[in-house]
Write a protein that holds these residues in place. Structure first.
Motif, mmCIF file in Angstrom:
data_model
loop_
_atom_site.group_PDB
_atom_site.id
_atom_site.type_symbol
_atom_site.label_atom_id
_atom_site.label_comp_id
_atom_site.label_asym_id
_atom_site.label_seq_id
_atom_site.Cartn_x
_atom_site.Cartn_y
_atom_site.Cartn_z
ATOM 1 N N HIS A 222 -41.939 17.560 -42.558
ATOM 2 C CA HIS A 222 -41.048 17.468 -41.396
ATOM 3 C C HIS A 222 -40.441 18.816 -41.029
ATOM 4 N N LEU A 232 -46.958 14.129 -37.052
ATOM 5 C CA LEU A 232 -46.002 13.038 -37.225
ATOM 6 C C LEU A 232 -45.712 12.346 -35.896
ATOM 7 N N HIS A 243 -49.634 2.412 -45.500
ATOM 8 C CA HIS A 243 -49.369 3.508 -46.432
ATOM 9 C C HIS A 243 -50.364 3.425 -47.576
ATOM 10 N N GLN A 260 -42.341 8.499 -48.004
ATOM 11 C CA GLN A 260 -41.189 7.771 -47.480
ATOM 12 C C GLN A 260 -40.064 8.739 -47.108
ATOM 13 N N LEU A 263 -40.913 10.449 -43.803
ATOM 14 C CA LEU A 263 -40.694 9.569 -42.653
ATOM 15 C C LEU A 263 -39.209 9.501 -42.312
ATOM 16 N N TYR A 266 -37.996 12.883 -40.798
ATOM 17 C CA TYR A 266 -38.473 13.106 -39.427
ATOM 18 C C TYR A 266 -37.653 12.311 -38.423
ATOM 19 N N LEU A 270 -39.057 6.002 -37.870
ATOM 20 C CA LEU A 270 -40.310 5.804 -38.593
ATOM 21 C C LEU A 270 -40.101 5.084 -39.919
ATOM 22 N N ILE A 271 -38.998 5.364 -40.585
ATOM 23 C CA ILE A 271 -38.763 4.749 -41.885
ATOM 24 C C ILE A 271 -38.549 3.244 -41.756
ATOM 25 N N GLN A 275 -44.364 -1.785 -42.774
ATOM 26 C CA GLN A 275 -45.387 -1.121 -43.571
ATOM 27 C C GLN A 275 -46.155 -2.114 -44.430
#
Length: 347
Positions: A222, A232, A243, A260, A263, A266, A270-271, A275
């Motif tokens: 990031h 990203l 993932h 993780q 994510l 960034y 996204l987190i 998933q």
């Protein structure tokens, strides 16, 4: 084809045509009045999203886009012709930023969507417009106005419903080649994948779902480390993240946590994206170690876990079912991603 997903360009709308100073000159009309027409409008620069484009390569070599100027007004109150609009085709998923203000001004997602990035200038008024009781013979007209002039940054964010993420050599390219007709470069060294690869996977219903193999991320991505955050952005539009973790790595749990953390660092939600965790290369790990790793991963994540081998195609049906379930649980978005967008055929 060279993959370009970032470009800076200059766009200029056409100048409006000047108004005309003219007077009526006709036989048997000794006192003809003003007859100068208005200038035409300048053309605009218009972006149109096209589903058959996948890269911003064209903008690497052409960085100036200017529409036609409007024509000057004519005698006998004739208005000048408008300048022709400049139509510029861009890939679906193109995001447009104004470089000077850093403002997001446009986001073209669907095929055929249009957006005017630089308006043409208004045509000037001819002297006919200024006729009045106090001014029977105006001898002046107005010039046309300049068109908008902007410096833009174009970013391409791929339109894929499922993004495959993981550290380099986790097996992402092998997985997408096993699931779809995509044939990315596959090798046993890190950073084999340097650009995102797209593949279409068929659902049991027959619909196509676009998967994106995102180039490998590493710790600090990031901030620009490794391939950096350039790719990203392509995860931002995905609805589900797949993932992939290499079970033969020295510390698979740490590998999972590194991604993780990237994510989360960034940002942009996204987190929080749904998933599915796929533990890859089970065919190279002892059965007792597999169960131990599954237990350890289940203690650090609530995401569904599936054991697979992309090479031997073990567990792929279970993996896809988990992905379909995740997608079905999400609300339908206005943008429906079709396999035809990328012209890729599923196997």
């Amino acid at each position: 084809m060279q993959f370009i997903d970032l470009s800076e360009i200059e766009v200029i709308g056409g100048k409006g045509g000047d108004g005309l100073v003219a007077f009526l000159r006709e036989k048997y009309v000794p006192a003809g009045g003003p007859s100068g027409g208005n200038g035409g409008y300048g053309g605009s620069v218009i972006f149109v999203a096209q589903e058959n484009l996948q890269t911003l390569l064209d903008f690497k070599y052409s960085r100036l886009f200017k529409a036609d100027d409007g024509k000057r007004g004519g005698p006998n109150n004739r208005t000048g012709a408008n300048g022709k609009d400049l139509i510029v085709e861009v890939p679906c998923g193109t995001v447009i930023y104004d470089i000077e203000s850093e403002e997001l001004i446009g986001d073209l997602v669907t095929h055929g969507q249009r957006f005017c990035v630089a308006k043409g200038g208004k045509g000037g008024l001819g002297n006919k417009h200024f006729l009045s009781n106090s001014n029977r013979a105006p001898e002046y007209a107005l010039p046309g106005l300049e068109g908008e002039h902007k410096y833009l940054r174009l970013e391409l964010k791929l339109l894929a419903e499922v993004g495959i993420i993981g550290l380099p050599n986790a097996g992402k390219s092998t997985l997408i080649s096993a699931l779809s007709a995509a044939r990315p470069k596959i090798a046993d060294y890190p950073f084999t994948t340097l650009v995102p690869n797209l593949g279409v996977v068929r659902k049991p219903t027959g619909d196509g779902t676009v998967f994106a193999d995102i180039p490998g991320l590493i710790e600090g991505a990031h901030t620009g480390v490794g391939l950096g955050y350039e790719f990203l952005r392509h995860i931002e539009r995905t609805r589900v993240l797949l993932h992939l973790v290499d079970l033969t790595a020295e510390d698979p749990l740490q590998d999972y946590q590194i991604i993780q953390q990237e994510l989360e660092a960034y940002g942009k939600g996204l987190i929080d994206r749904p998933q599915v965790l796929a533990l890859n290369k089970v065919d190279a790990v002892l059965p007792e170690d597999i169960e131990l790793l599954r237990t350890e991963f289940s203690q650090i994540t609530r995401d569904p876990i599936v054991m697979i081998s992309a090479v031997s195609r073990t567990g792929l049906e279970e993996l896809l079912q988990l992905v379909w379930d995740k997608l079905d649980d999400l609300p339908q978005e206005e943008v429906q991603l079709k396999s035809s967008i990328f012209k890729i055929e599923a196997p």
